[in-house]
Design an enzyme around this catalytic site. Sequence first.
Site, PDB file in Angstrom:
ATOM      1  N   ASP A  65      64.716 -28.271 -43.464  1.00  0.00           N
ATOM      2  CA  ASP A  65      63.886 -28.816 -42.398  1.00  0.00           C
ATOM      3  C   ASP A  65      62.948 -29.830 -43.035  1.00  0.00           C
ATOM      4  O   ASP A  65      62.038 -29.458 -43.773  1.00  0.00           O
ATOM      5  CB  ASP A  65      63.095 -27.694 -41.721  1.00  0.00           C
ATOM      6  N   ILE A  66      63.169 -31.110 -42.778  1.00  0.00           N
ATOM      7  CA  ILE A  66      62.401 -32.138 -43.486  1.00  0.00           C
ATOM      8  C   ILE A  66      60.920 -32.123 -43.136  1.00  0.00           C
ATOM      9  O   ILE A  66      60.113 -32.756 -43.823  1.00  0.00           O
ATOM     10  CB  ILE A  66      62.970 -33.549 -43.247  1.00  0.00           C
ATOM     11  N   ASN A  92      67.097 -41.120 -41.502  1.00  0.00           N
ATOM     12  CA  ASN A  92      67.751 -41.208 -40.195  1.00  0.00           C
ATOM     13  C   ASN A  92      67.242 -40.177 -39.196  1.00  0.00           C
ATOM     14  O   ASN A  92      67.254 -40.439 -37.991  1.00  0.00           O
ATOM     15  CB  ASN A  92      69.265 -41.038 -40.372  1.00  0.00           C
ATOM     16  N   TYR A 156      57.871 -41.588 -28.875  1.00  0.00           N
ATOM     17  CA  TYR A 156      59.048 -41.804 -29.724  1.00  0.00           C
ATOM     18  C   TYR A 156      59.119 -43.256 -30.171  1.00  0.00           C
ATOM     19  O   TYR A 156      59.283 -43.553 -31.359  1.00  0.00           O
ATOM     20  CB  TYR A 156      60.311 -41.425 -28.967  1.00  0.00           C
ATOM     21  N   ALA A 158      56.759 -45.409 -30.334  1.00  0.00           N
ATOM     22  CA  ALA A 158      55.627 -45.712 -31.220  1.00  0.00           C
ATOM     23  C   ALA A 158      55.905 -45.252 -32.648  1.00  0.00           C
ATOM     24  O   ALA A 158      55.568 -45.951 -33.610  1.00  0.00           O
ATOM     25  CB  ALA A 158      54.353 -45.058 -30.695  1.00  0.00           C
ATOM     26  N   LYS A 160      58.794 -45.010 -34.078  1.00  0.00           N
ATOM     27  CA  LYS A 160      59.817 -45.877 -34.659  1.00  0.00           C
ATOM     28  C   LYS A 160      59.262 -47.270 -34.959  1.00  0.00           C
ATOM     29  O   LYS A 160      59.647 -47.902 -35.949  1.00  0.00           O
ATOM     30  CB  LYS A 160      61.022 -45.967 -33.718  1.00  0.00           C
ATOM     31  N   ILE A 189      73.449 -45.982 -28.294  1.00  0.00           N
ATOM     32  CA  ILE A 189      74.545 -45.493 -29.133  1.00  0.00           C
ATOM     33  C   ILE A 189      74.992 -44.131 -28.613  1.00  0.00           C
ATOM     34  O   ILE A 189      74.175 -43.318 -28.176  1.00  0.00           O
ATOM     35  CB  ILE A 189      74.100 -45.364 -30.612  1.00  0.00           C
TER      36      ILE A 189
END
Length: 255
Positions: A65-66, A92, A156, A158, A160, A189
Amino acid sequence: MTGMNSTAAQNNRVVAVTGAGTGIGRATARAFAAEGADVVAIGRRRGPLEETAAGYDRITPLPVDITAEAAPEQIVRAVSETHGRLDVLVNNAGIVRSGALGTLTPEGIAAQLATNLVAPILLAQAVLPFLEASSGVIVNLSTSVGQRAWPGSSVYAATKTALELLTRSWAVELAPRGVRVVAVAPGAIDTPIAEHQGLTRERVAAVREWQLAHTPLGRIGRSEEVAWAITQLAAPAASFVTGVVLPVDGGAVVA
């Protein structure tokens, strides 16, 4: 660049990809492995990571879990023990928690900040000695819609957009140390990210309809198309490219 040259360029490199269990992360891990790189596929769940690695001997699943406090150290240790080097970090992993202002919760905001912004910063910092040693590359995954208004998913977008600023800042900061930093900004995508939000089938269909209407090429992109852009920007042949944010969005940003 021909396929043969690309394969030779990637051979013997080590790549770490977060969010590698599905979608763009899975396609990216497989694309690098197909070009001859050894790939550490990072994600929360072992099952999807093993599916990513199926048929690809060069992909090593690493369930982490990053957002966990010990995650950067754990990833560095695993990469060091298995490969002893790192050439490319692909940030990613990302999550979306939709909601308009007035409906946002501290938990939803914190989760997006932790996964989409804080974790990439801390992981990039942790692996920086590896990347300096290899004249490596950081590839951040943004979103093309982050360059426009995104009502209902503003947090979200913001996170990115912030990642794009980090990309440009790190590119300048790390250039004297031999490290390149680039970003890819996907548009619409075909990935499971909408389902992971818990959206209903009807809501997913409505989102897709809106995306198609705002994509000049008139179709939804494929994860493999984003993975192609990532591998090309990270390739040694792109050694004079840094600080760029490349949209892969069927023309959505410029429409």
